[in-house]
Design a protein around this motif. Structure first.
Motif, PDB file in Angstrom:
ATOM      1  N   GLN A 152     -41.960 -74.136  10.891  1.00 44.17           N
ATOM      2  CA  GLN A 152     -42.747 -74.930  11.830  1.00 44.17           C
ATOM      3  C   GLN A 152     -41.857 -75.908  12.598  1.00 44.17           C
ATOM      4  OE1 GLN A 152     -46.744 -76.374  10.723  1.00 44.17           O
ATOM      5  NE2 GLN A 152     -46.479 -75.301   8.777  1.00 44.17           N
ATOM      6  N   THR A 171     -39.112 -73.433  14.803  1.00 51.03           N
ATOM      7  CA  THR A 171     -39.694 -72.621  15.877  1.00 51.03           C
ATOM      8  C   THR A 171     -40.496 -73.466  16.853  1.00 51.03           C
ATOM      9  OG1 THR A 171     -41.759 -72.128  14.683  1.00 51.03           O
ATOM     10  CG2 THR A 171     -39.881 -70.637  14.320  1.00 51.03           C
ATOM     11  N   GLY A 172     -40.934 -74.656  16.431  1.00 46.52           N
ATOM     12  CA  GLY A 172     -41.679 -75.537  17.314  1.00 46.52           C
ATOM     13  C   GLY A 172     -43.164 -75.270  17.387  1.00 46.52           C
ATOM     14  N   THR A 173     -43.672 -74.351  16.571  1.00 46.78           N
ATOM     15  CA  THR A 173     -45.123 -74.139  16.459  1.00 46.78           C
ATOM     16  C   THR A 173     -45.564 -74.746  15.137  1.00 46.78           C
ATOM     17  OG1 THR A 173     -45.063 -72.123  17.784  1.00 46.78           O
ATOM     18  CG2 THR A 173     -46.973 -72.433  16.352  1.00 46.78           C
ATOM     19  N   TYR A 174     -46.352 -75.812  15.206  1.00 51.42           N
ATOM     20  CA  TYR A 174     -46.584 -76.606  13.999  1.00 51.42           C
ATOM     21  C   TYR A 174     -47.986 -77.205  13.952  1.00 51.42           C
ATOM     22  CZ  TYR A 174     -45.800 -80.611  17.108  1.00 51.42           C
ATOM     23  OH  TYR A 174     -45.893 -81.533  18.133  1.00 51.42           O
ATOM     24  N   ASP A 179     -50.354 -80.360  13.328  1.00 49.87           N
ATOM     25  CA  ASP A 179     -50.118 -81.773  13.619  1.00 49.87           C
ATOM     26  C   ASP A 179     -50.776 -82.720  12.621  1.00 49.87           C
ATOM     27  OD1 ASP A 179     -52.794 -81.635  14.303  1.00 49.87           O
ATOM     28  OD2 ASP A 179     -52.495 -82.086  16.434  1.00 49.87           O
ATOM     29  N   VAL A 233     -52.871 -77.208  16.203  1.00 52.07           N
ATOM     30  CA  VAL A 233     -51.574 -76.531  16.145  1.00 52.07           C
ATOM     31  C   VAL A 233     -50.926 -76.698  17.507  1.00 52.07           C
ATOM     32  CG1 VAL A 233     -50.381 -74.330  15.896  1.00 52.07           C
ATOM     33  CG2 VAL A 233     -52.325 -74.860  14.416  1.00 52.07           C
ATOM     34  N   LYS A 234     -49.712 -77.216  17.515  1.00 47.19           N
ATOM     35  CA  LYS A 234     -49.005 -77.479  18.767  1.00 47.19           C
ATOM     36  C   LYS A 234     -47.766 -76.602  18.870  1.00 47.19           C
ATOM     37  CE  LYS A 234     -50.618 -82.238  19.335  1.00 47.19           C
ATOM     38  NZ  LYS A 234     -50.220 -83.646  19.550  1.00 47.19           N
ATOM     39  N   THR A 235     -47.312 -76.414  20.091  1.00 48.60           N
ATOM     40  CA  THR A 235     -46.110 -75.626  20.327  1.00 48.60           C
ATOM     41  C   THR A 235     -45.180 -76.388  21.260  1.00 48.60           C
ATOM     42  OG1 THR A 235     -47.278 -73.531  20.049  1.00 48.60           O
ATOM     43  CG2 THR A 235     -45.170 -73.457  21.199  1.00 48.60           C
ATOM     44  N   ASP A 236     -43.956 -76.590  20.806  1.00 52.25           N
ATOM     45  CA  ASP A 236     -42.923 -77.221  21.612  1.00 52.25           C
ATOM     46  C   ASP A 236     -41.594 -76.631  21.187  1.00 52.25           C
ATOM     47  OD1 ASP A 236     -41.033 -78.822  22.866  1.00 52.25           O
ATOM     48  OD2 ASP A 236     -42.275 -80.622  22.724  1.00 52.25           O
ATOM     49  N   ALA A 237     -41.080 -75.701  21.986  1.00 52.35           N
ATOM     50  CA  ALA A 237     -39.849 -74.990  21.629  1.00 52.35           C
ATOM     51  C   ALA A 237     -38.652 -75.918  21.514  1.00 52.35           C
ATOM     52  CB  ALA A 237     -39.560 -73.898  22.666  1.00 52.35           C
ATOM     53  N   ARG A 239     -38.856 -78.980  20.211  1.00 48.80           N
ATOM     54  CA  ARG A 239     -39.123 -80.016  19.200  1.00 48.80           C
ATOM     55  C   ARG A 239     -37.808 -80.437  18.561  1.00 48.80           C
ATOM     56  NH1 ARG A 239     -43.043 -79.557  13.791  1.00 48.80           N
ATOM     57  NH2 ARG A 239     -42.370 -81.537  12.876  1.00 48.80           N
TER      58      ARG A 239
END
Length: 460
Positions: free
Chosen positions: A353, A356-359, A361, A366-370, A372
């Protein structure tokens, strides 16, 4: 061309998709001439040949268009043969290999079990140290003061350190002044502010007065970023809240036990608190300063002087591992490699998490930030100047400081630029750049004006 581009790819100058990160596909990787690969090859001679050939190629064709046209017209193998006619690759390779032999191959490198140390940790199980002729034992360590003391006492040859620590050690802050240096930054971004679950209704920092927060160490980006964030919301971090230094592996337990209300910590600690159901992500550190450094690879000047080839090999291994970690397609493999108990000791899910930046919170989303967390090794001296301004702002540095001189003594941008160029990479041509923290621009040429511009700061 970016730092981790391949000069022998005629079609592109973007980051791409093979296991070594320098070809568009596995097929292209397998078809490439061994001398032009960045992966481990059949012998040290072949590896050095690849480094020399890559450096010559970049020197001959600094412009992408010319390089692409040449490679498309002749192919990689013919390009290598052509280079050999006009440049003594064999002789240069022999000289490069001979001068690069490590004085000491068996080394110990200390680390704290956090994802900020990813390149240092993964370089062991994934073979980057051995690729560069070293036998490195990476040693899991309890806390930052222990890392500092063991490195100063020469129990460790080099170490994973918070990016401000070598500056503080060199200035004699918190310990005797001993010259240290930073050849590589370990990670970019990769931290977060987590609050205890009971504080879900306190998203405005103005409501945090009287709360207790943990940071990993006084001389840390975590301390400076949290102080900056609090002050921008009108809170004096020295009087309106309590800041406590807590080793990262102990933070989640302290949050669970209600000893603290929150922390600014490495992402794996943040994600573990969410995974265990005791906290939520208030914000990522990149929301304070996108592109900020966090941790570094550091060594004493004494080690660098007495074992320069060992130090250079270590730095090459770290830069090489950082290049691999910078590729999104490698992150799941890296999570598995660094998860075991002798490394980070965390569930692979938590590390995936983070990397990969998909985590999750912790608030049901669930958030995605490549970006992060990201990895870029270049030790910008403007980073060091900013850290020194915060040491001055919060009273850690008393009296005047020559920001530029200290930054350039500790952050080895020139040496690292040379080494990266020898590796066939494209480091920045300057060691200074401007950036913004919470919308406020920082000019590294005017550090005193920057410090004076803050309303909330410790009196001189």
């Amino acid at each position: 061309m970016s730092t981790f581009d391949n000069p022998f790819d005629p079609d592109r100058n973007l980051r791409g998709g093979c296991e070594c990160g320098q070809h568009r596909s596995v097929a292209e990787h397998e078809q490439a001439s061994p001398a032009l690969r960045c992966e481990p090859v059949e012998s040290e001679e072949k590896r050095y040949e690849g480094v020399v050939a890559s450096a010559v190629m970049r020197a001959m064709f600094p412009q992408d268009a010319a390089r692409r046209a040449f490679l498309k017209s002749v192919g990689a193998s013919t390009a290598l043969a052509a280079l050999s006619q006009f440049f003594p690759l064999k002789t240069a390779t022999e000289v490069f290999a001979a001068t690069g032999a490590p004085e000491k191959k068996d080394l110990k490198v200390g680390f704290i079990p956090i994802t900020c140390a990813t390149p240092i940790i993964m370089a062991a199980p994934l073979g980057f140290y051995s690729k560069h002729g070293l036998n490195v034992e990476v040693v899991k360590t309890a806390g930052w003061a222990v890392i500092r003391d063991k490195t100063i006492n020469k129990e460790y040859d080099a170490a994973h350190m918070l990016a401000p620590m070598p500056l503080a050690i060199s200035l004699g802050l918190g310990a005797n002044a001993i010259p240290f240096a930073v050849p590589a930054i370990e990670n970019i971004n990769g931290q977060g502010i987590v609050l205890a679950t009971k504080h879900k209704d306190k998203r405005d920092p103005k409501d945090w007065k009287g709360m207790k927060f943990a940071i990993p160490f006084d001389y840390s980006m975590h301390n400076y970023l949290l102080r900056y964030y609090l002050a921008e919301h009108g809170l004096d971090p020295d009087t309106d809240v309590q800041l406590r230094s807590v080793p990262p592996p102990e933070m989640v337990a302290n949050l669970r036990a209600d000893n603290i209300d929150g922390f600014l910590a490495p992402d794996n600690v943040c994600q573990r608190a969410i995974y265990d159901g005791v906290g939520f992500m208030h914000l990522l550190s990149k929301e304070i300063w996108d592109g900020h450094p966090c941790c570094s690879f550091a060594a004493s000047r004494e080690f660098i002087t007495t074992a320069p080839n060992s130090f250079a090999a270590l730095t090459r291994a770290i830069v090489d591992a950082t290049a691999y970690a910078s590729k999104a397609e490698n992150r799941k493999q890296i999570a598995e490699a660094i998860a075991p108990a002798n490394y980070i000791n965390a569930p692979v899910t938590v590390l995936e998490q983070v990397l990969t930046g998909t985590y999750a919170d912790g608030l049901g989303g669930v958030k995605t930030d490549a970006k992060r967390v990201d990895f870029d090794p270049f030790p910008w001296q403007s980073f060091a100047v900013w850290m020194l301004t915060q040491m001055k702002r919060w009273g850690q540095i008393k009296g005047d400081v020559d920001y530029k001189a200290v930054a350039e003594q500790v952050y080895l941008a020139t040496d690292t630029r040379k080494l990266m160029t020898e590796m066939g990479l494209s480091p920045p041509t300057s060691a200074y750049k401007s950036f913004a923290v919470m919308g406020k621009s920082f000019d590294p040429t005017k550090p005193d004006d920057y410090v004076a511009s803050f309303k909330i700061r410790k009196a001189s």
